[in-house]
Enzyme design. Sequence first.
Site, PDB file in Angstrom:
ATOM      1  N   GLU A  20     -81.575  35.268 -48.472  1.00 46.61           N
ATOM      2  CA  GLU A  20     -82.808  34.906 -47.783  1.00 46.61           C
ATOM      3  C   GLU A  20     -83.895  35.957 -48.010  1.00 46.61           C
ATOM      4  O   GLU A  20     -83.603  37.139 -48.218  1.00 46.61           O
ATOM      5  CB  GLU A  20     -82.543  34.800 -46.277  1.00 46.61           C
ATOM      6  CG  GLU A  20     -81.484  33.775 -45.897  1.00 46.61           C
ATOM      7  CD  GLU A  20     -82.052  32.364 -45.774  1.00 46.61           C
ATOM      8  OE1 GLU A  20     -82.989  32.022 -46.518  1.00 46.61           O
ATOM      9  OE2 GLU A  20     -81.548  31.623 -44.928  1.00 46.61           O
ATOM     10  N   ASP A  73     -71.242  30.875 -52.032  1.00 54.44           N
ATOM     11  CA  ASP A  73     -71.324  31.196 -50.614  1.00 54.44           C
ATOM     12  C   ASP A  73     -70.451  30.284 -49.759  1.00 54.44           C
ATOM     13  O   ASP A  73     -69.916  29.283 -50.229  1.00 54.44           O
ATOM     14  CB  ASP A  73     -72.779  31.113 -50.126  1.00 54.44           C
ATOM     15  CG  ASP A  73     -73.526  29.910 -50.692  1.00 54.44           C
ATOM     16  OD1 ASP A  73     -72.925  28.816 -50.772  1.00 54.44           O
ATOM     17  OD2 ASP A  73     -74.696  30.064 -51.060  1.00 54.44           O
ATOM     18  N   ASN A 104     -87.224  27.943 -49.113  1.00 59.51           N
ATOM     19  CA  ASN A 104     -87.935  29.203 -48.889  1.00 59.51           C
ATOM     20  C   ASN A 104     -87.727  30.177 -50.047  1.00 59.51           C
ATOM     21  O   ASN A 104     -88.036  31.365 -49.934  1.00 59.51           O
ATOM     22  CB  ASN A 104     -87.500  29.847 -47.570  1.00 59.51           C
ATOM     23  CG  ASN A 104     -86.029  30.250 -47.562  1.00 59.51           C
ATOM     24  OD1 ASN A 104     -85.281  29.958 -48.506  1.00 59.51           O
ATOM     25  ND2 ASN A 104     -85.591  30.904 -46.506  1.00 59.51           N
ATOM     26  N   HIS A 136     -84.765  30.916 -51.545  1.00 58.89           N
ATOM     27  CA  HIS A 136     -83.483  31.606 -51.650  1.00 58.89           C
ATOM     28  C   HIS A 136     -82.643  31.030 -52.794  1.00 58.89           C
ATOM     29  O   HIS A 136     -82.793  29.871 -53.179  1.00 58.89           O
ATOM     30  CB  HIS A 136     -82.708  31.581 -50.322  1.00 58.89           C
ATOM     31  CG  HIS A 136     -82.144  30.251 -49.937  1.00 58.89           C
ATOM     32  ND1 HIS A 136     -82.420  29.647 -48.732  1.00 58.89           N
ATOM     33  CD2 HIS A 136     -81.294  29.395 -50.564  1.00 58.89           C
ATOM     34  CE1 HIS A 136     -81.775  28.501 -48.636  1.00 58.89           C
ATOM     35  NE2 HIS A 136     -81.079  28.320 -49.748  1.00 58.89           N
TER      36      HIS A 136
END
Length: 257
Positions: A155, A79, A148, A150
């Site tokens: 996400e 990314d 979280n 990811h």
Amino acid sequence: MSGFPHQLEQRSTAEALCDALAERLEDQLRARRCGDRPLGLATGRTMEPLYAALVRRLQGWRTDELAALKACWSSFNLDEYRGLAASDPRSYRRFMAEQLGGPLQIPDAALRLPDGSAADGDGAAAAYGAALARCGGIGVQLLGLGSNGHVGFNEPPCEADLPCRVVSLSSATRQQNAGMFGGDPAAVPSSAITLGLREILAAEEIHLVVTGAAKAAILRRLLAATQPDPQLPASWLLRHSRVWLWADAPALAPPLA
């Protein structure tokens, strides 16, 4: 799905863990040939000691061995932030140049990242995904685990068939990544380009690296999962038959009573 992870590698410290994984990666790099499927690389604090350990090992190779490796190097990063120039010290391209590309003198063209500065983000994401497909997809994929759940910047909620695309970053992710932006989550870009679970799950093998007590809760949640859950993107890894989980003692620590 009950076979997740394919193998659990535990070490007492993050340093010992990264040394062990770097040794495995070094062995795989020795066996690489031009035309092999590219490496899938990741960024972030978890990867810094890993790349440092790998660089130390590779810099010990003979000159001809290292030259042959660089001549055949092919990697795709997961990314990149949207809106940052490649030269921006907070960009992942700059991170990779400092952590791996510069020390090993890997050509920029071989160390690929999404073009986060492109005006057409969707077009840049599509082009990046197509470039990876032309190379046959990822061979060995490195992953970190977000607080979280990811992986990459996928996400929650996230489905397994989503491809490389532009994503909006959650407040949790921007908070987690604020360290590179003066500690201010609001300064973290609100969007990024990321490889999707489609590309990640197509890798030949995956190495998920989880270190530190801050990741213990989300790792427990992942290890307790019995089936994939879009609200926990990393749980789609249960569908992959060759996932190595590398975790240090703090990340595997039980919750406090």
